[in-house]
Design a protein around this motif. Structure first.
Motif, PDB file in Angstrom:
ATOM      1  N   LEU A  79       0.833  -1.204   0.000  1.00 33.20           N
ATOM      2  CA  LEU A  79       0.000   0.000   0.000  1.00 33.20           C
ATOM      3  C   LEU A  79       0.865   1.251   0.000  1.00 33.20           C
ATOM      4  CD1 LEU A  79      -2.900  -0.773   2.529  1.00 33.20           C
ATOM      5  CD2 LEU A  79      -3.061  -0.504   0.057  1.00 33.20           C
ATOM      6  N   SER A  80       1.916   1.235   0.790  1.00 34.77           N
ATOM      7  CA  SER A  80       2.810   2.381   0.874  1.00 34.77           C
ATOM      8  C   SER A  80       3.420   2.691  -0.493  1.00 34.77           C
ATOM      9  CB  SER A  80       3.911   2.111   1.898  1.00 34.77           C
ATOM     10  OG  SER A  80       4.844   3.149   1.903  1.00 34.77           O
ATOM     11  N   GLN A  81       3.865   1.652  -1.192  1.00 36.52           N
ATOM     12  CA  GLN A  81       4.456   1.851  -2.520  1.00 36.52           C
ATOM     13  C   GLN A  81       3.435   2.408  -3.504  1.00 36.52           C
ATOM     14  OE1 GLN A  81       6.098  -1.946  -3.548  1.00 36.52           O
ATOM     15  NE2 GLN A  81       7.962  -1.628  -2.343  1.00 36.52           N
ATOM     16  N   ARG A  82       2.207   1.886  -3.450  1.00 38.25           N
ATOM     17  CA  ARG A  82       1.160   2.374  -4.355  1.00 38.25           C
ATOM     18  C   ARG A  82       0.834   3.836  -4.092  1.00 38.25           C
ATOM     19  NH1 ARG A  82      -3.590  -1.670  -3.931  1.00 38.25           N
ATOM     20  NH2 ARG A  82      -2.138  -3.245  -3.254  1.00 38.25           N
ATOM     21  N   VAL A  83       0.725   4.184  -2.811  1.00 37.51           N
ATOM     22  CA  VAL A  83       0.390   5.562  -2.450  1.00 37.51           C
ATOM     23  C   VAL A  83       1.519   6.503  -2.866  1.00 37.51           C
ATOM     24  CG1 VAL A  83      -0.004   7.094  -0.470  1.00 37.51           C
ATOM     25  CG2 VAL A  83      -1.203   4.917  -0.610  1.00 37.51           C
ATOM     26  N   ARG A  84       2.776   6.089  -2.689  1.00 37.64           N
ATOM     27  CA  ARG A  84       3.900   6.918  -3.122  1.00 37.64           C
ATOM     28  C   ARG A  84       3.887   7.116  -4.642  1.00 37.64           C
ATOM     29  NH1 ARG A  84       7.234   7.774   1.159  1.00 37.64           N
ATOM     30  NH2 ARG A  84       7.114   6.235   2.818  1.00 37.64           N
ATOM     31  N   GLY A  85       3.490   6.102  -5.379  1.00 40.84           N
ATOM     32  CA  GLY A  85       3.380   6.224  -6.830  1.00 40.84           C
ATOM     33  C   GLY A  85       2.321   7.242  -7.227  1.00 40.84           C
ATOM     34  N   MET A  86       1.196   7.227  -6.516  1.00 43.67           N
ATOM     35  CA  MET A  86       0.151   8.213  -6.802  1.00 43.67           C
ATOM     36  C   MET A  86       0.625   9.618  -6.442  1.00 43.67           C
ATOM     37  SD  MET A  86      -3.466   6.447  -5.750  1.00 43.67           S
ATOM     38  CE  MET A  86      -3.005   5.945  -4.106  1.00 43.67           C
ATOM     39  N   ALA A  87       1.416   9.730  -5.375  1.00 46.61           N
ATOM     40  CA  ALA A  87       1.895  11.036  -4.919  1.00 46.61           C
ATOM     41  C   ALA A  87       2.788  11.694  -5.969  1.00 46.61           C
ATOM     42  CB  ALA A  87       2.644  10.889  -3.600  1.00 46.61           C
ATOM     43  N   GLU A  88       3.510  10.897  -6.739  1.00 47.44           N
ATOM     44  CA  GLU A  88       4.399  11.454  -7.771  1.00 47.44           C
ATOM     45  C   GLU A  88       3.628  12.243  -8.826  1.00 47.44           C
ATOM     46  OE1 GLU A  88       6.678   8.296  -9.458  1.00 47.44           O
ATOM     47  OE2 GLU A  88       7.679   7.833  -7.571  1.00 47.44           O
ATOM     48  N   LYS A  89       2.365  11.885  -9.039  1.00 49.54           N
ATOM     49  CA  LYS A  89       1.571  12.519 -10.092  1.00 49.54           C
ATOM     50  C   LYS A  89       0.576  13.541  -9.550  1.00 49.54           C
ATOM     51  CE  LYS A  89       1.856   8.194 -12.551  1.00 49.54           C
ATOM     52  NZ  LYS A  89       1.160   6.982 -12.916  1.00 49.54           N
ATOM     53  N   ALA A  90       0.571  13.751  -8.244  1.00 49.20           N
ATOM     54  CA  ALA A  90      -0.446  14.595  -7.613  1.00 49.20           C
ATOM     55  C   ALA A  90       0.024  16.038  -7.450  1.00 49.20           C
ATOM     56  CB  ALA A  90      -0.808  14.016  -6.248  1.00 49.20           C
ATOM     57  N   ASP A  91      -0.951  16.918  -7.199  1.00 49.82           N
ATOM     58  CA  ASP A  91      -0.626  18.312  -6.912  1.00 49.82           C
ATOM     59  C   ASP A  91       0.056  18.384  -5.534  1.00 49.82           C
ATOM     60  OD1 ASP A  91      -2.863  19.301  -4.777  1.00 49.82           O
ATOM     61  OD2 ASP A  91      -3.712  17.834  -6.180  1.00 49.82           O
ATOM     62  N   PRO A  92       0.717  19.504  -5.215  1.00 47.22           N
ATOM     63  CA  PRO A  92       1.498  19.586  -3.967  1.00 47.22           C
ATOM     64  C   PRO A  92       0.699  19.290  -2.700  1.00 47.22           C
ATOM     65  CG  PRO A  92       2.059  21.416  -5.393  1.00 47.22           C
ATOM     66  CD  PRO A  92       0.914  20.700  -6.037  1.00 47.22           C
ATOM     67  N   PHE A  93      -0.524  19.801  -2.588  1.00 48.29           N
ATOM     68  CA  PHE A  93      -1.327  19.557  -1.393  1.00 48.29           C
ATOM     69  C   PHE A  93      -1.638  18.074  -1.239  1.00 48.29           C
ATOM     70  CE2 PHE A  93      -5.520  18.982   0.567  1.00 48.29           C
ATOM     71  CZ  PHE A  93      -5.283  19.549   1.809  1.00 48.29           C
ATOM     72  N   THR A  94      -2.107  17.457  -2.309  1.00 49.57           N
ATOM     73  CA  THR A  94      -2.452  16.036  -2.275  1.00 49.57           C
ATOM     74  C   THR A  94      -1.197  15.190  -2.081  1.00 49.57           C
ATOM     75  OG1 THR A  94      -4.309  16.513  -3.740  1.00 49.57           O
ATOM     76  CG2 THR A  94      -3.649  14.206  -3.531  1.00 49.57           C
ATOM     77  N   ARG A  95      -0.081  15.591  -2.702  1.00 49.68           N
ATOM     78  CA  ARG A  95       1.173  14.863  -2.557  1.00 49.68           C
ATOM     79  C   ARG A  95       1.581  14.771  -1.092  1.00 49.68           C
ATOM     80  NH1 ARG A  95       4.560  17.751  -5.754  1.00 49.68           N
ATOM     81  NH2 ARG A  95       3.975  16.451  -7.498  1.00 49.68           N
ATOM     82  N   ARG A  96       1.506  15.901  -0.392  1.00 48.33           N
ATOM     83  CA  ARG A  96       1.890  15.913   1.023  1.00 48.33           C
ATOM     84  C   ARG A  96       1.010  14.962   1.837  1.00 48.33           C
ATOM     85  NH1 ARG A  96       0.804  21.081   2.603  1.00 48.33           N
ATOM     86  NH2 ARG A  96      -1.030  20.438   3.729  1.00 48.33           N
ATOM     87  N   ARG A  97      -0.278  14.977   1.573  1.00 48.65           N
ATOM     88  CA  ARG A  97      -1.188  14.102   2.317  1.00 48.65           C
ATOM     89  C   ARG A  97      -0.946  12.633   1.979  1.00 48.65           C
ATOM     90  NH1 ARG A  97      -6.828  16.443   3.720  1.00 48.65           N
ATOM     91  NH2 ARG A  97      -6.749  14.388   4.639  1.00 48.65           N
ATOM     92  N   LEU A  98      -0.684  12.348   0.712  1.00 50.63           N
ATOM     93  CA  LEU A  98      -0.412  10.961   0.329  1.00 50.63           C
ATOM     94  C   LEU A  98       0.895  10.461   0.937  1.00 50.63           C
ATOM     95  CD1 LEU A  98      -1.522  11.012  -3.414  1.00 50.63           C
ATOM     96  CD2 LEU A  98      -2.592   9.731  -1.561  1.00 50.63           C
ATOM     97  N   LEU A  99       1.906  11.318   0.986  1.00 46.79           N
ATOM     98  CA  LEU A  99       3.175  10.893   1.585  1.00 46.79           C
ATOM     99  C   LEU A  99       3.024  10.670   3.087  1.00 46.79           C
ATOM    100  CD1 LEU A  99       5.707  13.089  -0.404  1.00 46.79           C
ATOM    101  CD2 LEU A  99       5.239  10.637  -0.666  1.00 46.79           C
ATOM    102  N   ASP A 100       2.198  11.469   3.749  1.00 46.17           N
ATOM    103  CA  ASP A 100       1.915  11.226   5.170  1.00 46.17           C
ATOM    104  C   ASP A 100       1.221   9.878   5.351  1.00 46.17           C
ATOM    105  OD1 ASP A 100       3.042  13.601   6.005  1.00 46.17           O
ATOM    106  OD2 ASP A 100       1.129  14.660   6.175  1.00 46.17           O
ATOM    107  N   LEU A 101       0.288   9.577   4.463  1.00 47.39           N
ATOM    108  CA  LEU A 101      -0.404   8.294   4.524  1.00 47.39           C
ATOM    109  C   LEU A 101       0.580   7.144   4.297  1.00 47.39           C
ATOM    110  CD1 LEU A 101      -3.068   6.708   4.686  1.00 47.39           C
ATOM    111  CD2 LEU A 101      -3.319   7.093   2.226  1.00 47.39           C
ATOM    112  N   ALA A 102       1.481   7.313   3.342  1.00 50.41           N
ATOM    113  CA  ALA A 102       2.476   6.279   3.066  1.00 50.41           C
ATOM    114  C   ALA A 102       3.368   6.045   4.281  1.00 50.41           C
ATOM    115  CB  ALA A 102       3.317   6.672   1.856  1.00 50.41           C
ATOM    116  N   LYS A 103       3.711   7.108   5.007  1.00 54.88           N
ATOM    117  CA  LYS A 103       4.519   6.943   6.219  1.00 54.88           C
ATOM    118  C   LYS A 103       3.775   6.117   7.259  1.00 54.88           C
ATOM    119  CE  LYS A 103       7.137  11.226   5.903  1.00 54.88           C
ATOM    120  NZ  LYS A 103       7.375  12.529   6.525  1.00 54.88           N
ATOM    121  N   ARG A 104       2.470   6.368   7.377  1.00 55.17           N
ATOM    122  CA  ARG A 104       1.689   5.585   8.346  1.00 55.17           C
ATOM    123  C   ARG A 104       1.649   4.119   7.945  1.00 55.17           C
ATOM    124  NH1 ARG A 104      -3.631   8.599   8.528  1.00 55.17           N
ATOM    125  NH2 ARG A 104      -2.693  10.296   7.381  1.00 55.17           N
ATOM    126  N   TYR A 105       1.515   3.854   6.641  1.00 52.72           N
ATOM    127  CA  TYR A 105       1.544   2.469   6.179  1.00 52.72           C
ATOM    128  C   TYR A 105       2.915   1.842   6.435  1.00 52.72           C
ATOM    129  CZ  TYR A 105      -2.972   2.972   3.775  1.00 52.72           C
ATOM    130  OH  TYR A 105      -4.294   3.160   3.466  1.00 52.72           O
TER     131      TYR A 105
END
Length: 69
Positions: free
Chosen positions: A9-35
């Motif tokens: 899940l962490s890897q998938r979320v980080r992959g999505m973060a690469e294509k996201a806007d800055p606000f969403t990227r930050r939230r996705l990377l926080d989620l990946a850290k929790r995973y």
């Protein structure tokens, strides 16, 4: 088995973060850290977020004046 699930899940979320806007990227990377933490990656450089700074209340004098708002 559960660790692999969270790592995936962490890897998938980080992959999505690469294509996201800055606000969403930050939230996705926080989620990946929790995973990562759930997946047992705490020893591999994952860090915990610091606690937020406590709010301060305005001085009591601003509340004691009666009359105009």
């Amino acid at each position: 088995m559960e660790q692999e699930f969270y790592r995936g899940l962490s890897q998938r979320v980080r992959g999505m973060a690469e294509k996201a806007d800055p606000f969403t990227r930050r939230r996705l990377l926080d989620l990946a850290k929790r995973y990562d933490l759930k997946g047992g990656a705490a020893g591999r450089g994952a860090t915990e977020r610091p606690l937020p700074v406590p709010r301060t209340t305005p001085p009591a004098s601003s509340f004691s004046e009666s009359g105009e708002a």
